[in-house]
Motif scaffolding. Structure first.
Motif, short mmCIF file in Angstrom:
data_model
loop_
_atom_site.label_atom_id
_atom_site.label_comp_id
_atom_site.label_asym_id
_atom_site.label_seq_id
_atom_site.Cartn_x
_atom_site.Cartn_y
_atom_site.Cartn_z
N LEU A 1 3.52 5.67 -5.87
CA LEU A 1 3.36 5.66 -7.31
C LEU A 1 2.21 6.56 -7.76
CD1 LEU A 1 3.99 1.88 -8.14
CD2 LEU A 1 5.47 3.82 -8.66
N ILE A 2 1.15 6.60 -6.97
CA ILE A 2 0.03 7.48 -7.29
C ILE A 2 0.44 8.95 -7.19
CG2 ILE A 2 -2.22 8.29 -6.46
CD1 ILE A 2 -2.90 5.39 -5.80
N TYR B 1 0.83 -1.21 0.00
CA TYR B 1 0.00 0.00 0.00
C TYR B 1 0.86 1.26 0.00
CZ TYR B 1 -4.51 -2.32 0.51
OH TYR B 1 -5.65 -3.06 0.28
N ALA B 2 2.03 1.20 0.64
CA ALA B 2 2.96 2.34 0.60
C ALA B 2 3.47 2.56 -0.81
CB ALA B 2 4.12 2.10 1.57
N MET C 1 12.93 11.76 -8.96
CA MET C 1 13.15 12.88 -8.03
C MET C 1 11.94 13.09 -7.14
SD MET C 1 16.21 13.92 -8.55
CE MET C 1 16.17 15.50 -7.69
N ALA C 2 10.74 12.94 -7.71
CA ALA C 2 9.51 13.09 -6.92
C ALA C 2 9.42 11.99 -5.87
CB ALA C 2 8.29 13.05 -7.84
N LEU C 3 9.82 10.78 -6.24
CA LEU C 3 9.83 9.68 -5.27
C LEU C 3 10.73 10.01 -4.09
CD1 LEU C 3 9.22 6.68 -4.50
CD2 LEU C 3 11.24 6.07 -5.84
N GLN C 4 11.93 10.49 -4.38
CA GLN C 4 12.86 10.86 -3.31
C GLN C 4 12.29 11.99 -2.45
OE1 GLN C 4 16.89 11.56 -4.73
NE2 GLN C 4 16.58 10.14 -6.42
N GLY C 5 11.72 13.00 -3.12
CA GLY C 5 11.19 14.14 -2.39
C GLY C 5 10.05 13.76 -1.47
#
Length: 274
Positions: free
Chosen positions: A78-79, A72-73, A205-209
């Protein structure tokens, strides 16, 4: 990689493996309600249980199943990363396209803003902006858009300035098309070769942020399964129950590497590399 007429160009083996892993992660997140063995919020008396048959990746301090929470995380991240990268891309493409097409004050302003933001520490500014806006999805997307559009605007502006001198642009005006028609139908489609590749990298980058913000309790609402938040919750158990942080941490790294590999492949294809 060979370029052969009439044949589809396949990515190198490393890219194939990375794309396959990425597809599996996306499918696991998509079908999380089916794959997960437990409710991610369900607590039990089996607190801090090690990985085993009943709980494949163990349980956390509240007895929640780590495997279910991980799925779920992954779904949450991803969403979130898609709009976090897509919104700045759309805004930056629009502003950069108009600035590059017309030049003048807007073009100078975009160039000046890009130069200013290039010298700022991105993560520090991102954390500060979200702290001011408050925790939540809306604040996250607003912060990513406010910071991310500049790179796209700069990329598109440069390409548009080059493409607008082409003969087919002049022909578009001769055919009676408006400036918006020429820009959106003729100029931008020929000026966005780098945008697709950067968008894929921007997903990483969004994932890391998002993971960093959630680690500092500035991301998704409390209680929502999220990879960075799972690492933050597990940090006090690093010595005794290292898997609690290692599992979501390794997932962040793996997902980031797969996205980077995909971005490298898209860049090679858009740049005509072989």
């Amino acid at each position: 990689m060979e370029l052969t007429a009439g044949r589809r160009i396949l990515p190198p083996r490393m890219h194939q493996v990375s794309i396959a892993i990425l597809a599996l992660l996306v499918l696991a997140a998509l079908f999380a309600p089916i794959v997960a063995r437990y409710d991610p919020a369900q607590q039990s008396l089996q607190q801090l249980a090690p990985p085993g048959g009943g709980h494949w990746l163990g349980t956390d301090a509240l007895g929640r199943d780590i495997f279910s929470r991980l799925l779920y995380a992954l779904r949450t991240d991803l969403i979130l990363i898609v709009p976090a990268a897509a919104l700045p891309m759309l805004l930056g493409t629009a502003i950069g396209g108009i600035a590059g097409h017309f030049g003048g004050v807007l073009d100078t302003a975009v160039r000046w803003i890009a130069d200013v933001f290039q010298g700022l520490p991105v993560y520090v500014f991102l954390i500060a902006l979200v702290a001011v806006l408050g925790r939540g999805v809306t604040s996250l997307l607003t912060a990513f858009t406010a910071l991310g559009w500049i790179v796209y605007a700069r990329l598109i502006r440069t390409e548009v300035r080059r493409v607008k001198e082409a003969n087919f642009v002049a022909a578009g005006y001769l055919l009676g098309h408006s400036w918006t028609g020429v820009l959106w139908r003729h100029v931008l489609p020929n000026a966005n070769r780098q945008t697709a590749a950067y968008f894929v990298f921007d997903l990483g980058m969004a994932l890391q942020g998002i993971a960093v913000l959630s680690f500092f309790n500035l991301g998704v609402p409390a209680g929502t399964p999220e990879l960075g938040a799972m690492v933050a919750e597990a940090q006090i158990y690093l010595r005794s129950h290292a898997w609690l942080a290692a599992v979501p941490g390794a997932t962040i790294v793996l997902l980031g590497l797969c996205i980077a590999s995909l971005g490298d492949y898209v860049r090679a294809r858009s740049g005509g590399e072989s």
